[in-house]
Each structure stands twice: as structure tokens, then as C-alpha cells.
Motif scaffolding. Structure first.
Motif, mmCIF file in Angstrom:
data_model
loop_
_atom_site.group_PDB
_atom_site.id
_atom_site.type_symbol
_atom_site.label_atom_id
_atom_site.label_comp_id
_atom_site.label_asym_id
_atom_site.label_seq_id
_atom_site.Cartn_x
_atom_site.Cartn_y
_atom_site.Cartn_z
ATOM 1 N N ALA A 166 0.789 -1.453 -0.168
ATOM 2 C CA ALA A 166 -0.691 0.246 -0.048
ATOM 3 C C ALA A 166 1.163 1.047 -0.074
ATOM 4 C CB ALA A 166 -0.444 -0.309 1.151
ATOM 5 N N ALA A 167 1.813 0.782 0.984
ATOM 6 C CA ALA A 167 3.127 2.494 1.280
ATOM 7 C C ALA A 167 3.451 2.354 -0.539
ATOM 8 C CB ALA A 167 4.005 1.745 1.918
ATOM 9 N N MET A 168 4.225 1.594 -0.908
ATOM 10 C CA MET A 168 4.907 1.613 -2.131
ATOM 11 C C MET A 168 3.862 2.202 -3.532
ATOM 12 S SD MET A 168 7.030 -1.195 -3.024
ATOM 13 C CE MET A 168 7.928 -2.390 -1.749
ATOM 14 N N GLU A 169 2.207 2.277 -3.634
ATOM 15 C CA GLU A 169 1.067 2.232 -4.290
ATOM 16 C C GLU A 169 1.617 3.745 -4.427
ATOM 17 O OE1 GLU A 169 -2.234 -0.348 -3.694
ATOM 18 O OE2 GLU A 169 -1.350 -1.773 -4.518
ATOM 19 N N VAL A 170 0.678 4.347 -2.959
ATOM 20 C CA VAL A 170 0.802 5.596 -2.747
ATOM 21 C C VAL A 170 2.014 6.275 -3.370
ATOM 22 C CG1 VAL A 170 1.165 7.524 -1.334
ATOM 23 C CG2 VAL A 170 -0.535 5.269 -0.492
ATOM 24 N N GLU A 171 3.448 5.866 -3.304
ATOM 25 C CA GLU A 171 4.645 6.494 -3.666
ATOM 26 C C GLU A 171 4.285 6.682 -5.465
ATOM 27 O OE1 GLU A 171 7.876 4.433 -1.798
ATOM 28 O OE2 GLU A 171 7.925 6.001 -0.016
ATOM 29 N N ARG A 172 3.964 5.428 -5.458
ATOM 30 C CA ARG A 172 3.686 5.358 -7.294
ATOM 31 C C ARG A 172 2.415 6.585 -8.082
ATOM 32 N NH1 ARG A 172 4.957 0.180 -10.789
ATOM 33 N NH2 ARG A 172 6.564 0.766 -9.960
ATOM 34 N N GLU A 173 1.414 6.565 -7.029
ATOM 35 C CA GLU A 173 0.231 7.607 -7.102
ATOM 36 C C GLU A 173 -0.020 8.921 -7.040
ATOM 37 O OE1 GLU A 173 -3.484 6.096 -5.853
ATOM 38 O OE2 GLU A 173 -4.205 7.557 -6.169
ATOM 39 N N TYR A 174 1.106 8.859 -6.603
ATOM 40 C CA TYR A 174 1.459 10.451 -5.949
ATOM 41 C C TYR A 174 2.706 11.155 -6.442
ATOM 42 C CZ TYR A 174 -3.486 10.293 -4.343
ATOM 43 O OH TYR A 174 -5.118 9.998 -4.226
ATOM 44 N N GLY A 175 3.431 9.891 -6.289
ATOM 45 C CA GLY A 175 5.155 10.748 -6.718
ATOM 46 C C GLY A 175 5.654 11.287 -5.305
ATOM 47 N N ILE A 176 5.026 11.206 -4.255
ATOM 48 C CA ILE A 176 5.754 10.795 -2.901
ATOM 49 C C ILE A 176 5.989 10.243 -2.109
ATOM 50 C CG2 ILE A 176 4.226 13.223 -2.446
ATOM 51 C CD1 ILE A 176 2.147 11.661 -0.647
ATOM 52 N N PRO A 177 7.206 10.356 -1.448
ATOM 53 C CA PRO A 177 7.777 9.164 -0.653
ATOM 54 C C PRO A 177 7.214 8.771 0.705
ATOM 55 C CG PRO A 177 8.957 11.273 0.542
ATOM 56 C CD PRO A 177 8.191 11.157 -0.617
ATOM 57 N N VAL A 178 7.130 7.793 1.175
ATOM 58 C CA VAL A 178 5.830 6.723 2.795
ATOM 59 C C VAL A 178 7.291 6.851 3.256
ATOM 60 C CG1 VAL A 178 4.765 5.964 3.378
ATOM 61 C CG2 VAL A 178 3.985 6.705 1.110
ATOM 62 N N VAL A 179 7.524 7.902 4.449
ATOM 63 C CA VAL A 179 8.373 7.511 5.509
ATOM 64 C C VAL A 179 7.952 6.765 7.034
ATOM 65 C CG1 VAL A 179 9.689 8.278 7.130
ATOM 66 C CG2 VAL A 179 9.705 9.253 5.194
ATOM 67 N N SER A 180 8.307 5.633 6.888
ATOM 68 C CA SER A 180 7.735 5.035 7.892
ATOM 69 C C SER A 180 8.601 4.986 9.520
ATOM 70 C CB SER A 180 7.524 3.320 7.738
ATOM 71 O OG SER A 180 8.759 2.479 7.286
ATOM 72 N N ILE A 181 7.804 4.852 10.946
ATOM 73 C CA ILE A 181 9.328 4.853 11.627
ATOM 74 C C ILE A 181 9.752 3.452 11.303
ATOM 75 C CG2 ILE A 181 8.718 4.225 14.379
ATOM 76 C CD1 ILE A 181 6.449 6.527 15.145
ATOM 77 N N ALA A 182 9.124 2.146 11.222
ATOM 78 C CA ALA A 182 9.430 1.203 11.163
ATOM 79 C C ALA A 182 8.969 0.289 10.379
ATOM 80 C CB ALA A 182 9.391 -0.609 12.748
ATOM 81 N N GLY A 183 9.169 -1.269 9.477
ATOM 82 C CA GLY A 183 8.834 -1.455 9.283
ATOM 83 C C GLY A 183 8.491 -3.307 9.029
ATOM 84 N N LEU A 184 7.872 -4.422 8.812
ATOM 85 C CA LEU A 184 7.970 -5.876 9.224
ATOM 86 C C LEU A 184 8.870 -6.033 9.146
ATOM 87 C CD1 LEU A 184 6.364 -7.942 9.603
ATOM 88 C CD2 LEU A 184 5.931 -9.062 7.220
ATOM 89 N N ASP A 185 10.611 -5.639 7.954
ATOM 90 C CA ASP A 185 11.258 -6.225 7.657
ATOM 91 C C ASP A 185 12.459 -5.858 9.249
ATOM 92 O OD1 ASP A 185 11.032 -7.183 5.460
ATOM 93 O OD2 ASP A 185 12.402 -5.451 4.188
ATOM 94 N N ASP A 186 12.113 -5.067 9.646
ATOM 95 C CA ASP A 186 13.091 -4.629 10.721
ATOM 96 C C ASP A 186 12.588 -5.323 12.235
ATOM 97 O OD1 ASP A 186 14.141 -2.407 9.821
ATOM 98 O OD2 ASP A 186 11.956 -1.029 9.745
ATOM 99 N N LEU A 187 10.900 -4.956 12.164
ATOM 100 C CA LEU A 187 10.046 -5.742 13.528
ATOM 101 C C LEU A 187 11.153 -7.403 13.590
ATOM 102 C CD1 LEU A 187 8.189 -6.065 15.305
ATOM 103 C CD2 LEU A 187 6.304 -6.682 13.725
#
Ligand SMILES: O=P(O)(O)OC[C@H]1O[C@H](OP(=O)(O)OP(=O)(O)O)[C@H](O)[C@@H]1O
Ligand SMILES: O=C(O)c1cc(=O)[nH]c(=O)[nH]1
Length: 216
Positions: A166-187
């Protein structure tokens, strides 16, 4: 691992906001873990969470002039991030939020806080289907400003309709970055080093193999 990620996991686990078991998600998927952003429900945990957002944003290098918190859960998150950005990074930025229902007395209107201007960063807890981000982008553009990016707490890094998250879809659709505190890989990294008695790490791995997003 960056300190704000470790701090976030320690806090979320201590507050019971990261749970392990069997949870049915909005998508219908049955997940071995669940993140409850509504559970940062006291002064210390909200203060710490705000610091994690602010530090993740500072580390990301994303440029923005003000913050926008979509109702409802985005509102306290934007407020506490604005405070943390000022206290920890010396950036005193304007912030605003929307109402879900228009107010027809007093000052009226749907937007509260600083007038939308410049590059506006959206602060929310999670992205599922991207509806909230889509609405926020509309608020920002309608006010004559420009979306700068989105900050969320936990990126589950699982695919939406296609193979992208979903985050990548948002980045692609609007051309804006999505920053997260952490992701599943980090978890997963964190849990591998800090195993919990009730945590089935193999079930987490199987879930990631089945539903994890691919590529950038
Ligand atoms: O990507 P999406 O499919 O929009 O899902 C994520 C959004 O859903 C939740 O908010 P919700 O709209 O339920 O409102 P709330 O903040 O008032 O709980 C959450 O806080 C996000 O804003
Ligand atoms: O996909 C969801 O419904 C979902 C997952 C999660 O971890 N937390 C949450 O609030 N919603």
C-alpha cells in the motif's frame, strides 16, 4: 537498527500495541500479528511515539514545510510530532487537521489550525487501502498547497491488489515518499534478536512469504 525503531518496538510491545496470535485484518487476511496505534494512550507513550516520528522524519531527509493530521487518529499524531520536531530538531513548523463533519457555527469550516501552505507532510498511523491518504492529498491540493510525503508508524510491507505494498502504491500514485518509523522487516529483525515467549516467528515468516510485497 536505528534507535527510533528499537524505541518504537520496545514501547509498542510494553504497551501491548503489538500483539501476536491470530487477527483478521480489514483485507480479510488472517495475520499472526496486529498493531494497534490507538493504544499509545498516556502522556509518556504519546511523547515517545512523537519522538519516534520526528526522528524517522529527520533521518529520511524528506523536505516539508508543515504537518497535516487526518481525522481522527492522525490529529494527535500530527500534534505530538510537531512538538517533537521543535524540541528534538529545532524545527517549529505549523500544523493543521481536518474535521470529519463540517462545523456550522463559530469559526466554521472543515480545516483547523495553520493555513495550508507550501509542502505539506501527512501524518497518520497506518496505510491500508490508501483511502485516508487520497483524501488528505485532496484537502492539501484544494487548499492550494502541495503534498510532500506521508509518515506512518508501522509499514506492514504487504501487497495490496497487485505485488506492491500500500505504501509503494501511494508513492507511485502521487510521486511522494512514505516514511515509516519501522516496517515488518525491522520487526522481524528485532524479534529475531529479542524473542518473546508467545511469539511464533515461523508463523510471521510464513505470513511474510505469502503476503509480503515485492520490489520498489
Ligand atoms: O489506508 P486506509 O484504507 O484509509 O486505512 C488507513 C486509515 O484508516 C484508519 O482511519 P479511519 O478512516 O478508520 O478513521 P479514524 O482515524 O477516525 O479511526 C487509519 O487511522 C488510517 O487513517
Ligand atoms: O490491516 C489492518 O486492518 C490493520 C493491521 C494492523 O496491524 N493494524 C491495524 O490497525 N489494522
Amino acid at each position: 537498527m536505528l534507535q527510533h525503531k528499537t524505541t518504537f518496538f520496545e514501547l509498542a510491545l510494553a504497551k501491548g500495541n503489538l500483539r501476536f496470535g491470530e487477527f483478521t485484518l480489514k483485507s480479510g487476511r488472517v495475520s499472526p500479528y496486529f498493531f494497534n496505534a490507538g493504544g499509545f494512550d498516556d502522556g509518556v507513550s504519546l511523547d515517545t511515539l512523537g519522538a519516534c516520528y520526528a526522528d524517522a522524519l529527520a533521518a529520511s531527509g524528506v523536505a516539508f514545510d508543515m504537518l497535516f493530521g487526518p481525522a481522527y487518529k492522525g490529529i494527535p499524531l500530527a500534534a505530538v510530532t510537531a512538538v517533537a520536531l521543535q524540541q528534538r530538531h529545532g524545527r517549529n513548523l505549523p500544523w493543521a487537521y481536518n474535521r470529519k463533519e463540517a462545523k456550522d457555527h463559530g469559526e466554521g469550516g472543515m480545516l483547523v489550525g495553520a493555513p495550508m501552505a507550501g509542502k505539506v507532510l501527512i501524518i497518520d498511523d497506518v496505510i491500508s487501502a490508501g483511502t485516508s491518504v487520497r483524501e488528505s492529498v485532496q484537502w492539501i491540493r484544494d487548499a492550494g498547497a502541495e503534498p510532500a510525503g506521508v509518515a506512518i508508524a508501522l509499514d506492514r510491507q504487504e501487497r495490496g491488489q497487485g505485488t506492491l505494498s500500500a505504501a509503494m502504491e501511494v508513492e507511485r500514485e502521487y510521486g511522494i515518499p512514505v516514511v515509516s518509523i519501522a516496517g515488518l522487516d525491522d520487526l522481524m529483525d528485532y524479534l529475531a534478536r529479542n524473542p518473546g515467549a508467545n511469539i511464533d516467528i515461523d508463523a510471521m515468516r510464513r505470513y511474510r512469504e505469502r503476503y509480503g510485497s515485492q520490489g520498489e
